[in-house]
Design an enzyme around this catalytic site. Structure first.
Site, mmCIF file in Angstrom:
data_model
loop_
_atom_site.group_PDB
_atom_site.id
_atom_site.type_symbol
_atom_site.label_atom_id
_atom_site.label_comp_id
_atom_site.label_asym_id
_atom_site.label_seq_id
_atom_site.Cartn_x
_atom_site.Cartn_y
_atom_site.Cartn_z
ATOM 1 N N ALA A 160 2.699 54.064 1.249
ATOM 2 C CA ALA A 160 1.455 54.139 2.018
ATOM 3 C C ALA A 160 0.375 54.930 1.275
ATOM 4 O O ALA A 160 0.714 55.910 0.599
ATOM 5 C CB ALA A 160 1.723 54.786 3.365
ATOM 6 N N GLY A 169 -1.936 51.173 -1.944
ATOM 7 C CA GLY A 169 -2.787 50.835 -3.087
ATOM 8 C C GLY A 169 -1.993 50.164 -4.204
ATOM 9 O O GLY A 169 -2.384 49.108 -4.712
ATOM 10 N N LYS A 170 -0.868 50.763 -4.555
ATOM 11 C CA LYS A 170 -0.103 50.211 -5.682
ATOM 12 C C LYS A 170 0.713 49.004 -5.239
ATOM 13 O O LYS A 170 0.959 48.098 -6.035
ATOM 14 C CB LYS A 170 0.758 51.308 -6.324
ATOM 15 C CG LYS A 170 -0.105 52.449 -6.870
ATOM 16 C CD LYS A 170 0.665 53.501 -7.600
ATOM 17 C CE LYS A 170 -0.213 54.702 -7.905
ATOM 18 N NZ LYS A 170 -0.564 55.495 -6.699
ATOM 19 N N CYS A 174 7.579 54.657 -1.796
ATOM 20 C CA CYS A 174 6.733 55.648 -1.092
ATOM 21 C C CYS A 174 5.340 55.021 -1.107
ATOM 22 O O CYS A 174 4.490 55.389 -1.896
ATOM 23 C CB CYS A 174 6.738 56.974 -1.845
ATOM 24 S SG CYS A 174 8.375 57.694 -2.008
ATOM 25 N N ASP A 213 6.426 56.389 -6.285
ATOM 26 C CA ASP A 213 5.165 57.165 -6.279
ATOM 27 C C ASP A 213 5.395 58.302 -5.279
ATOM 28 O O ASP A 213 4.896 58.283 -4.161
ATOM 29 C CB ASP A 213 4.028 56.245 -5.833
ATOM 30 C CG ASP A 213 2.653 56.877 -6.013
ATOM 31 O OD1 ASP A 213 2.584 57.999 -6.529
ATOM 32 O OD2 ASP A 213 1.663 56.231 -5.619
ATOM 33 N N CYS A 229 0.599 62.188 -8.399
ATOM 34 C CA CYS A 229 -0.829 62.489 -8.627
ATOM 35 C C CYS A 229 -0.940 64.002 -8.768
ATOM 36 O O CYS A 229 -1.694 64.650 -8.053
ATOM 37 C CB CYS A 229 -1.717 61.934 -7.522
ATOM 38 S SG CYS A 229 -1.215 62.375 -5.855
ATOM 39 N N ASP A 244 13.302 56.823 5.288
ATOM 40 C CA ASP A 244 13.382 57.839 4.244
ATOM 41 C C ASP A 244 14.009 57.200 3.001
ATOM 42 O O ASP A 244 15.179 56.790 3.031
ATOM 43 C CB ASP A 244 14.254 58.996 4.782
ATOM 44 C CG ASP A 244 14.473 60.087 3.747
ATOM 45 O OD1 ASP A 244 14.025 59.928 2.590
ATOM 46 O OD2 ASP A 244 15.101 61.095 4.108
ATOM 47 N N ASP A 266 7.943 53.486 3.658
ATOM 48 C CA ASP A 266 7.300 54.802 3.769
ATOM 49 C C ASP A 266 7.954 55.509 4.943
ATOM 50 O O ASP A 266 8.285 54.888 5.952
ATOM 51 C CB ASP A 266 5.787 54.711 3.968
ATOM 52 C CG ASP A 266 5.093 56.012 3.531
ATOM 53 O OD1 ASP A 266 4.573 56.078 2.407
ATOM 54 O OD2 ASP A 266 5.122 56.983 4.322
HETATM 55 C C1 SAM Z 1 1.508 59.606 -3.132
HETATM 56 S S1 SAM Z 1 1.686 58.847 -1.584
HETATM 57 C C2 SAM Z 1 1.882 57.164 -2.030
HETATM 58 C C3 SAM Z 1 0.604 56.464 -2.423
HETATM 59 C C4 SAM Z 1 0.800 54.963 -2.552
HETATM 60 N N1 SAM Z 1 1.866 54.622 -3.471
HETATM 61 C C5 SAM Z 1 -0.462 54.238 -2.978
HETATM 62 O O1 SAM Z 1 -0.625 53.922 -4.159
HETATM 63 O O2 SAM Z 1 -1.294 53.954 -2.104
HETATM 64 C C6 SAM Z 1 3.313 59.300 -1.152
HETATM 65 C C7 SAM Z 1 3.842 58.642 0.104
HETATM 66 O O3 SAM Z 1 5.224 58.983 0.202
HETATM 67 C C8 SAM Z 1 5.561 59.026 1.556
HETATM 68 N N2 SAM Z 1 6.862 59.742 1.630
HETATM 69 C C9 SAM Z 1 7.098 61.075 1.609
HETATM 70 N N3 SAM Z 1 8.413 61.321 1.664
HETATM 71 C C10 SAM Z 1 9.035 60.118 1.705
HETATM 72 C C11 SAM Z 1 10.389 59.712 1.786
HETATM 73 N N4 SAM Z 1 11.376 60.604 1.814
HETATM 74 N N5 SAM Z 1 10.653 58.392 1.843
HETATM 75 C C12 SAM Z 1 9.653 57.475 1.817
HETATM 76 N N6 SAM Z 1 8.348 57.807 1.761
HETATM 77 C C13 SAM Z 1 8.045 59.108 1.686
HETATM 78 C C14 SAM Z 1 4.392 59.701 2.213
HETATM 79 O O4 SAM Z 1 4.349 59.400 3.597
HETATM 80 C C15 SAM Z 1 3.223 59.111 1.421
HETATM 81 O O5 SAM Z 1 2.685 58.010 2.099
#
Ligand code: SAM
Length: 449
Positions: free
Chosen positions: A267, A270-271, A265, A335, A388, A316, A287
Site C-alpha cells: 500500500a 505505487g510499485k 508490503c 518494500d 525509503c 502480515d 498489506d
Molecule cells: C513503504 S510502504 C509501501 C509502499 C508501497 N510499496 C508503494 O510503492 O506504494 C510499507 C507498507 O508496508 C505495510 N506493512 C507494514 N508491516 C507489514 C507487514 N508485517 N506485512 C505486510 N505489510 C506491512 C505498511 O502498512 C505500508 O503500507
C-alpha cells in the site's frame, strides 16, 4: 447565481495548526491529524503545518527562551510554537517563494494568534501570555534569532540524534542531505504506458501550458506542483504521482509476461501498479493494513490495472500461515516498513515522530519479514529489498546481513543507497532517498534458472 469563496480567518488556521502540532508531538502522524481538519481549512492548515514541521526546532527554541517556565499545557505551547515559526520567517522573499514559505504580516500573526487562543478553554485564560510573548519576540527578533542560530537542530531543522546519524553515515554529504529536506520535493508523475505514451502525455501537457521534463523510463517532473484534478488524464488513469527515486523500482525488477509476483508490503500500491504497467503478471498484493490496502484497490481500478490476475489480501507478510498457499513466486517485492528517513521533505513530521531507538526495532522487523518472504521465492526467482530510508542499518548493513543469512541467496546489481541531494546548493533534490538491493535464489542444481 455566483458563489464567492471566503478565505478562512488566520486565527482558525493557527488554532487548527496548533491542534495538529500537539497531535504530532503526542506521536500521531500529520496526515492523520489533517484528516480531522474541516475541509474549508485543510489547504492553508496543511501548508502552514508542513512549514511548522520544517521549522519546529526554531519555534521550540524560541518558545523556550521567551517563556519563564514551561507552557501550562500542550495546546498553548503548540499555538505559541506555530506563531513563532511564522514570525521567524526571514525576509528574503525570493528564497521564501522557492521554499513554499507561508508569509504573513507579523502584527496580523500576533493578533490572530491571540484570537486563536480565545477559542478554547485550555488557552483562553492565557491569551495575555500569548500576546506578551509574541510581542516580546518582535521587539527582540534579531538577538533572539542570533541566540538560537548556534544550535545544530535549529540550523538543520532535525533532532540532534538524526543529524548525528546522517553525519556519521555520510561524512562528505551530510550537509547536502539535511539541507535537501528544507525544500518540498517536485511533483513527479509516472506515466501509465499501458494507457498513453510518455511523449503523447508530455505533448498534451505542453498544449495545456503545463511545463514538465522527463525523468527515468516513464517519469515527468512538473515545473510547478498542481492539484491532481487540474492535470489532464488523472481520472482516465494516464498517470500516478510517484517520486523519481521510487520509480527506479520498475527499472530494477526483472519483470516479464507470465511471472507470478508478490508485492508483500504494497500500500498504497505505487510499485504494484508500476509492475503491472510493465508486464502481464499474476500479482498477489499484501498489506497488513486493510485501510491502506483499499487504496491499492482504488488506485489499480483508476489505472485500469485491476482484474482476476490481481489477488489482494490484508495480512502480515511475516506470518505465512495467514496468506500463503505454498505456491512459490518468481519475484517478490519487499518494500518493507522503515523509518521513512529518505522522504522527510514530503513528510516533514517524520523527523519528529521517530526516535533513535526505532532504528533497531525497525531493522529487526525488516529482517523478520524478509526471512519469511524468502521461503516463498522460487529457485531461480528474485527478491527486491526496498526502503525509503537513509540509515545504513535499514540499507547497506541490512543487505549485507540478508546476503549472509538467506539460504541460497546471491546478490545481483542494484543501485544500493540513493541519496536526496540537490545538484546545486539551494536547488531541489531530483528524488527522495531510497535503498535497493536485489537477491536471487540460486536455481536447484541441474535446472537452468
Ligand atoms: C513503504 S510502504 C509501501 C509502499 C508501497 N510499496 C508503494 O510503492 O506504494 C510499507 C507498507 O508496508 C505495510 N506493512 C507494514 N508491516 C507489514 C507487514 N508485517 N506485512 C505486510 N505489510 C506491512 C505498511 O502498512 C505500508 O503500507
Amino acid at each position: 447565481m455566483t458563489s464567492s469563496v471566503v478565505a478562512p480567518a488566520l486565527s482558525d488556521v493557527l488554532f487548527a495548526c496548533a491542534g495538529c502540532l500537539r497531535d504530532v508531538l503526542a506521536g500521531r502522524s500529520l496526515t492523520e491529524s489533517l484528516q480531522e481538519v474541516p475541509d474549508e481549512l485543510r489547504a492553508p492548515v496543511q501548508s502552514v503545518s508542513f512549514y511548522v514541521m520544517r521549522q519546529l526546532a526554531t519555534g521550540q527554541a524560541l518558545s523556550e527562551l521567551l517563556l519563564d517556565k514551561k507552557a501550562p499545557n500542550r495546546l498553548l505551547e503548540s499555538l505559541l510554537v506555530v506563531a513563532l515559526c511564522l514570525l521567524a520567517v526571514d525576509e528574503n522573499e525570493e528564497r521564501n517563494r522557492a521554499r513554499h514559505v507561508p508569509v504573513y504580516d507579523a502584527h496580523t500573526v500576533v493578533n490572530q494568534a491571540v484570537k486563536a487562543a480565545e477559542k478554547h478553554k485550555k488557552t483562553a485564560s492565557f491569551k495575555g501570555l500569548v500576546n506578551a510573548c509574541l510581542r516580546n519576540f518582535l521587539r527582540n527578533k534579531a538577538s533572539l534569532m542570533q541566540a538560537i542560530a548556534v544550535r545544530s537542530e535549529v540550523k538543520w531543522g532535525f533532532p540532534k540524534w538524526w543529524i548525528h546519524q546522517v553525519r556519521q553515515a555520510y561524512p562528505e554529504q551530510w550537509q547536502g542531505i539535511l539541507a535537501s529536506a528544507a525544500i518540498p520535493g517536485p511533483m513527479t508523475l509516472r506515466v501509465n504506458t499501458r494507457q498513453i505514451s510518455r511523449e503523447a502525455l508530455h505533448r498534451l501537457f505542453s498544449e495545456h501550458g503545463i511545463e514538465a521534463h522527463e525523468t527515468g523510463h516513464a517519469g515527468l517532473v512538473l515545473a510547478q506542483a498542481m492539484p491532481v484534478k487540474q492535470i489532464p488524464g488523472f481520472d482516465q488513469g494516464w498517470w500516478s504521482v510517484q517520486d523519481a527515486g521510487a520509480q527506479l523500482a520498475g527499472e530494477i525488477v526483472p519483470v516479464h509476461n507470465g511471472m507470478r509476483v508478490l508485492d508483500a508490503c504494497a500500500a498504497p500500491g505505487g510499485k504494484t501498479a508500476h509492475m503491472l504497467e510493465l508486464a502481464d503478471l499474476d500479482m498477489t498484493v499484501l498489506d497488513v493494513d486493510s485501510y491502506r490496502l483499499a487504496r491499492v484497490e482504488e488506485n489499480l481500478a483508476r489505472l485500469k490495472l485491476d482484474g482476476p490476475h490481481v489477488h489482494l489480501h490484508a495480512a502480515d507478510a511475516a506470518d505465512l500461515s495467514q496468506w500463503w498457499d505454498g505456491m512459490s513466486f518468481d519475484l517478490v517485492l519487499a518494500d518493507v516498513p522503515c523509518t521513512a528517513s529518505g522522504i522527510v521533505r514530503r513528510h516533514p513530521d517524520i523527523k519528529w515522530l521517530r526516535q533513535e531507538a526505532d532504528l533497531t526495532k525497525t531493522a529487526t522487523l525488516q529482517r523478520t519479514i524478509v526471512q519469511a518472504l524468502w521461503q516463498t521465492v522460487a529457485p531461480g526467482g528474485y527478491l527486491l529489498y526496498v526502503t525509503c530510508s537513509l540509515f545504513p542499518i535499514e540499507g547497506q548493513e541490512q543487505a549485507r546481513y540478508l546476503e549472509m543469512s538467506l539460504a541460497d541467496a546471491e546478490r545481483l546489481g542494484a543501485p544500493g543507497q540513493i541519496l536526496p541531494l540537490a545538484q546545486q546548493s539551494g536547488s531541489v533534490a531530483p528524488h527522495d532517498g531510497f535503498y535497493y538491493a536485489l537477491f536471487r535464489k540460486k536455481p536447484v542444481s541441474g535446472k537452468r534458472g
